[in-house]
Write a protein that holds these residues in place. Structure first.
Motif, PDB file in Angstrom:
ATOM      1  N   ASP B  56       0.849  -1.189   0.000  1.00 43.50           N
ATOM      2  CA  ASP B  56       0.000   0.000   0.000  1.00 43.50           C
ATOM      3  C   ASP B  56       0.887   1.242   0.000  1.00 43.50           C
ATOM      4  O   ASP B  56       1.507   1.571   1.007  1.00 43.50           O
ATOM      5  N   PRO B  57       0.952   1.942  -1.111  1.00 40.32           N
ATOM      6  CA  PRO B  57       1.877   3.075  -1.217  1.00 40.32           C
ATOM      7  C   PRO B  57       1.287   4.388  -0.745  1.00 40.32           C
ATOM      8  O   PRO B  57       1.908   5.438  -0.931  1.00 40.32           O
ATOM      9  N   HIS B  58       0.106   4.354  -0.164  1.00 39.62           N
ATOM     10  CA  HIS B  58      -0.532   5.631   0.164  1.00 39.62           C
ATOM     11  C   HIS B  58      -1.348   5.497   1.450  1.00 39.62           C
ATOM     12  O   HIS B  58      -2.539   5.162   1.406  1.00 39.62           O
ATOM     13  N   THR B  59      -0.703   5.749   2.571  1.00 41.60           N
ATOM     14  CA  THR B  59      -1.434   5.714   3.849  1.00 41.60           C
ATOM     15  C   THR B  59      -1.065   6.921   4.709  1.00 41.60           C
ATOM     16  O   THR B  59      -0.027   7.557   4.512  1.00 41.60           O
ATOM     17  N   HIS B  60      -1.970   7.224   5.613  1.00 41.23           N
ATOM     18  CA  HIS B  60      -1.760   8.316   6.578  1.00 41.23           C
ATOM     19  C   HIS B  60      -2.056   7.758   7.968  1.00 41.23           C
ATOM     20  O   HIS B  60      -3.169   7.896   8.465  1.00 41.23           O
ATOM     21  N   ILE B  61      -1.074   7.121   8.543  1.00 38.21           N
ATOM     22  CA  ILE B  61      -1.264   6.486   9.847  1.00 38.21           C
ATOM     23  C   ILE B  61      -0.802   7.434  10.943  1.00 38.21           C
ATOM     24  O   ILE B  61       0.236   8.073  10.815  1.00 38.21           O
ATOM     25  N   VAL B  90       3.721   2.042   2.657  1.00 40.17           N
ATOM     26  CA  VAL B  90       4.563   3.226   2.540  1.00 40.17           C
ATOM     27  C   VAL B  90       3.710   4.429   2.926  1.00 40.17           C
ATOM     28  O   VAL B  90       2.754   4.773   2.230  1.00 40.17           O
ATOM     29  N   ASP B  91       4.055   5.017   4.048  1.00 35.38           N
ATOM     30  CA  ASP B  91       3.258   6.070   4.668  1.00 35.38           C
ATOM     31  C   ASP B  91       3.882   7.435   4.399  1.00 35.38           C
ATOM     32  O   ASP B  91       5.074   7.553   4.120  1.00 35.38           O
ATOM     33  N   PHE B  92       3.057   8.457   4.482  1.00 36.49           N
ATOM     34  CA  PHE B  92       3.560   9.818   4.297  1.00 36.49           C
ATOM     35  C   PHE B  92       3.947  10.444   5.624  1.00 36.49           C
ATOM     36  O   PHE B  92       3.291  10.238   6.638  1.00 36.49           O
ATOM     37  N   SER B  93       5.001  11.243   5.589  1.00 40.11           N
ATOM     38  CA  SER B  93       5.308  12.062   6.755  1.00 40.11           C
ATOM     39  C   SER B  93       5.653  13.459   6.259  1.00 40.11           C
ATOM     40  O   SER B  93       6.659  13.673   5.579  1.00 40.11           O
TER      41      SER B  93
END
Lengths: 463, 463, 463, 463
Positions: B56-61, B90-93
């Motif tokens: 999953d290349p697009h998460t906001h955990i 792969v999460d965004f920061s």
């Protein structure tokens, strides 16, 4: 007979990784790290690629055309293929007036069986689209194992749009695919007339007569037929930027148009027709070679997926004795075609991969994996357990200068004479048996005539 | 610890075949027919698929946003992922004002390490494109292992075209990729004002304010920046037909634009915003859900290669307590986002493969193989020797009704409540260890918090 | 005072016919065959064209810019116009920070009144789009008689997309038109930086910095704003093939984008920037001159209706003393602009009509009839009863070699020095009074300073 | 005989102004303010429009077709035209097998002369493109005065692409224009077969068989032929959005494709085919009526210049006795065609101008000024000195309800029965003679049979 290839870079259409490949009999049994199977033969493939054998979906072997016959028979042609890393050939067999598709398939099988050194299949060519021939399409798909059907929009044996529509409907229903030679007959007819009036009739005029616009028109007409029927179509030997744009635009709209191009349309420009001493006749083929812009676009199309396969359109005629059999006065009587069956893989690697135009993985897709999927060769096209052990151990650093005398094609020239290749097959296996290997400064055939078999292809998916 | 999966259908991005898969420790060791290795655990996968774990290349955990924090932390979020067959996140920061990219990466690592049950990586988000941040791009690619960089053309923390151009130049030079949230700030600003004047401020107005034209404008601007720099770009969560057309047109010209879409843009229409009792707030996300035509086109885009990946944009907020924390009077103060990390694979199989919109192979490409290649996850994304043993034994016939209480996401609703699924994971392995399996009528987590690791990604190829 | 022109070819935008034209006082009274009115002056126009006077919708007279002021004031500039067959000028007046639109209009009126020898109007330029300025748009249309509004997407005084949107909304509501200088600020900023780093800073770099892609990007953004608002827009000085393609594509979809080009973008190529002795500085203007392909396309656009008007962008700076006032080391400090107010009609006739690129009727449309309609000059632009007697008796065979010393522009060069013209005005009338005539080997001014008036324009139709 | 029209709004294709119009004998002598000529008749046109008489470039009068003959002969047809404000007719005359173009022209002249009440010309239709017919094109242009040539890509008398190419070459060389009925024969053939198999053979199936894609395909093929030859082409009765898009795309590239549409394709949708009692047969024409989207696009095309002319395709057959002469069982045997010669101007004004889809000026362009220019009617199409006094005094407020009994067409129905018109002719002049005027509640014919003359048209410009 079993073989174990150790530590090669196994290349798939979507990724590469170092592994061992073990084949037993005709079949690949395992791909793994540190495989411990005992094999009759073990090959150290360190630093080498392990590729699925190339598949050539576009050849004309032992074909009568324009008053002569293409110069390779199934023995010489298939040996050339094997030495180039091609382990499966799908050849055309055109229906004659009044014939059935079965007649066409059987005729070519009769020529191939007992001679061919690698596996092969046949695309029947439809030139007489009688109702009973339309009805036969289902049988060709499900009984003969030949689910792809060639038609021509050019030449005397062309079909009209109605016949194309009927074939698209039948192939849609039963799992087949129509392949089209897409050039406008009427435009080329008119240009031929105009050039005849001028008396300028050298090889370059062949390229001018087969104008890019003639390809664009025909390709575009095909896209309309696809939309009309909801079927899919495959454009053979796409050569021009503008033809490609019509493919792109149709694909963007979700229409299922696929396209094949050839090494010659990726590497040779129309300047060749100006070579002195009537040498341009060597490149008289239809469609003709194009300006550089088309070559650049064709590479982009391959890279980005709008072109899915590469075939050779191998249709060799000797420069002396065949190309000139009707004299040199008029391009229209030069037999159309050029050799290429042996040089596909080396050219795609050198000009495509080494020069950074496509990835190694994409190369494998367009010359093998994708081709197998396109044409229903369910046991070919991948280095994976259960597939036929059609394998190429490929040395990516091997240098080779293309020259006709080191090739195996039965023809007196190659369009790529003197080209420097980087990357050549080391060993070629056909269903687990070694058929060619590098020896000294060239490839050497080590297989057996007649070892190749007719492959029954499976019906095709709609995608 | 070793495992042998027997007789499953191994699915690759370009073909499928029945084989055994043997993994030892973290790694896949062999894929073959009749593998004879001894394994600690042997699974009969007959009739099942063996898939590479989804990525999953697009998460906001655990992300602070609009005055609250997304409701899944790394433990709950990654358990949900694992239970859905996703074995890498792969999460965004996002970089804060004045921060370095390293600050952003480290902050999110600090939250994930010790909690996550599957492997993960981070995309730093650039919101303050200072010269020193531009300079840091090279380090992020080569030292931090985070070669992808998110920017926004919408929101207060958006960047201007100049910053986008600078980032594209740096990523081109060093092997990175810019990811863009592409919506026109000025158009949405104006629509927000116009709607404020009318007093119509329900959830549907969110969709109207985030007009399709706003996405089209921004996507098109990105294609110009790509042409300007000769670099490549990746459009995140592409939602609309018109946005997709701009991607297609740019790709046709050889520009390297890639696009990701999400299950919600493939399966849910904007009619959802009209659900009674302010229920539409559940779907308030940016971009918003679209009319059916966009869904249809998005499937075509996935099928034909103009869209390359699927991510979830998992950004959960509880309907009660978060979505309504600022009252229900104005769509502009509803936290933007919806949950989805657990339901990607099941939705893609049911809605995509079972319904004939994409092939099984294409599904594997867009949720795993292609995603790994896109983002430099060199050990993930394929069932092949040498790769991490992130594997899903998938039962294509298993029925499952999505309902929040049988999911593991820490949020009080799912957009797909009541949807009937066909095909569910049987067992999920993360680097060879079982982390989830089917049990009774739902998936059960069987792994360990903290077992997941940060994955250093490799620099990206230009293709 | 009355005048009777006998037996001329009256040219309208849609056809031409031989007739007499009778004007009495300011106004055309009749167009007919064998008119018998008694006139103070009778002119035999046999073999001549009777054209409506040209209208120049794009001039910068007496304008402060980049630390200097354009070299023509309203007297010299309008005399040059009259001598070239232009009988109406619409000049720009840019709002300063904090100013109202009225301030801008009045400032330029103050400069023009008492000096101009032909009629004129003003386009206010919006650089500070405060809410009160947006509100003033209605007044500008209905009270000031200035219904067109210039904005810039480049330069420091550029506006953002939000301001463009607001202006488009107001002009749609009240009958106005937004005119845009369309170039991407961010791209040009970046190219300027890159070139600064290389130290290559000659005039050619100006053209490279103002890349075609920068125009395409901005034009395309405008088309989105038009679609967003349902309004219409007018692209000033469109210069490139790619910009034109964006106009075409938008117009094909029914969007109301109009475009103006200039004689320089039709006749001069970017090769000019390579002229020796820093001569290229003469052509430093924004947008810059383009390659030949753009010129060819621009003619096609004019011919086929995708470009509707021609203006000059007359913005003269002396080569000695102004172009070089900041030295010759950096293209970025050369005042942008070039002269052209006097040479529009002769160039359009010679390069357009005589060379067969556009018809005579189309020429009249793009330099007069269409311009009047575009900008609400309801009494100008046609040889028809009731219109102002702004007339040009034009000798289509007259030869003239353009050379600065025979022109009336107050500037020390012309970009068309030495060009051979075919076709020149014989007599030019402004509201019935002779203002210029051919005398010896050049045009001679015979009017009076201050005879020109400010023309209140009418609100604009939506088409 | 002279006439003076006072104070009318003279409408040209590019602007309108209040003036007097004086005609003497056949010819307009002057257009002016306060004209003082003495006239035999003076008409107060205050509040009225003074329009050039409409020109109908597409009629089939007294034409044998599908076993019957269109129901209007030249007397009834031309009276209907006159009463509708149409003062010039260009009719088709199809060459029979073996005939020359002169045979075709003379045949129709023989029918028209002595009967027609307004002027007319002939477009010969080429159905047998023998070399001697190709050679005759030059004569038709320069001797017969018939420089436009109709061909069909549908029907049994269709021509192939080669013939189209040859005609385009000849018309390019000599100043002619090819007009094309553009529908794909092969697609319609196939759909007819498919529908025959289903037994669904009502009028709606006619529309389905003449699919939009069939028009698109043929139009697109024409654009290729234009590019091939560098010539120009004119698409008759363009009906569909998709056909129009192909025209737009070709025009954008500078190809000279022009298009005509008809009032029926602007105002009637395909829903008409569902009218009860087999009423749909009234609208059986080729191409058929289309969905609303096509109508909307066709108006845009007219507005923006991609469609240049409007013709009626008047081809009347009585509902009783002709439409049903072969029974009602099969749409394929219903004579194709519908009446419209009398209602063009009123429909274009009411549906176009009054509803704001096109301006009054554009209406005059597409039904008269542009038509005259397109077809070489050098003395028609404008209210200007020297032109034929074909004039319509038009009352823009006059109400009229279309009903067959108040029309003069010799046919038992009108497709616009009951439609409310705003704006009708007050008086219609043909070469200075009154031929029709409003009387009571309808138009009344007041001219004389045989007063109309064959008009020799001039060779056509390339634009």
């Amino acid at each position: 007979m079993s073989v174990l290839l150790k530590n090669g870079l196994v290349v798939t259409a979507t990724g590469s990784y170092v592994a061992d490949v073990f084949a037993d009999g005709d079949i690949i049994k395992a791909v793994g790290s540190g495989l411990a199977m005992k094999a009759d033969e073990t090959v150290d493939a360190t630093g080498k690629y392990i590729l699925p054998g190339a598949i050539d979906p576009h050849t004309h072997i032992d074909m009568p055309f324009m008053g002569t016959t293409s110069s390779d028979d199934w023995k010489t042609g298939s040996i050339a293929a094997a030495c180039g890393g091609t382990t499966c050939i799908v050849d055309f067999s055109l229906q004659g007036k009044g014939e059935s598709l079965k007649d066409a398939v059987d005729r070519q099988k009769g020529k191939a069986d007992g001679k061919t050194v690698v596996d092969y299949s046949i695309h029947p060519g439809v030139t007489d689209a009688r109702p009973d021939v339309i009805d036969e399409v289902k049988k060709a798909i499900h009984e003969y194992g030949t689910p792809s059907f060639k038609i021509f929009l050019f030449y005397d044996f062309r079909v009209d749009d109605y016949a194309m529509i009927r074939l698209l409907e039948e192939t849609k229903t039963h799992g087949g695919l129509v392949q089209v030679h897409a050039e406008s007959f009427d435009m080329i007819r008119r240009l031929n007339e105009q050039f005849a009036a001028t008396g300028k009739l050298g090889p370059m005029q062949h390229a001018k007569a087969h104008a890019i616009l003639a390809e664009e028109e025909a390709v575009d007409r095909c896209t309309k037929a696809v939309e009309f029927t909801g079927s899919r179509i495959y454009i053979v030997h796409l050569s021009s930027s503008r033809g490609l744009w019509k493919v792109r635009q149709a694909r963007d709209r979700g229409l299922r148009i696929q396209a094949e191009t050839c090494p010659q349309y990726l590497t040779l420009t129309e300047d060749r027709y100006n070579e002195p001493d009537w040498n341009g006749a060597k490149y008289v083929m239809s469609p003709p070679l194009r300006p550089q812009e088309s070559l650049d676009e064709m590479w982009l199309g391959l890279r980005d997926g709008d072109v899915q396969t590469v075939g050779t359109d191998h249709c060799p005629f000797n420069f002396k004795g065949q190309k000139d059999m009707n004299g040199k006065a008029d391009y229209k009587v030069i037999p159309n075609g050029a050799p290429g069956i042996e040089t596909m893989l080396m050219l795609m690697h050198t000009e495509g991969v080494v020069k950074g135009r496509i990835t190694l993985e994409r190369m494998v897709d367009v010359i093998s994996t994708g081709t197998a999927r396109m044409f229903g060769l369910s046991n070919k096209g991948a280095v994976a357990a259960g597939k036929d052990a059609d394998l190429v151990v490929f040395d990516p650093k091997r240098k080779f200068t293309i020259t006709q005398k080191r090739l195996h094609q039965n023809v007196d020239y190659t369009p790529w004479e003197g080209w420097e290749m980087t990357g050549m097959p080391q060993i070629v296996y056909s269903r687990g048996k070694k058929v060619a290997e590098w020896s000294g400064d060239q490839m050497k055939f080590v297989g057996a005539a007649g070892a190749g078999r007719f492959v029954k292809r499976v019906p095709l998916a709609a995608f």
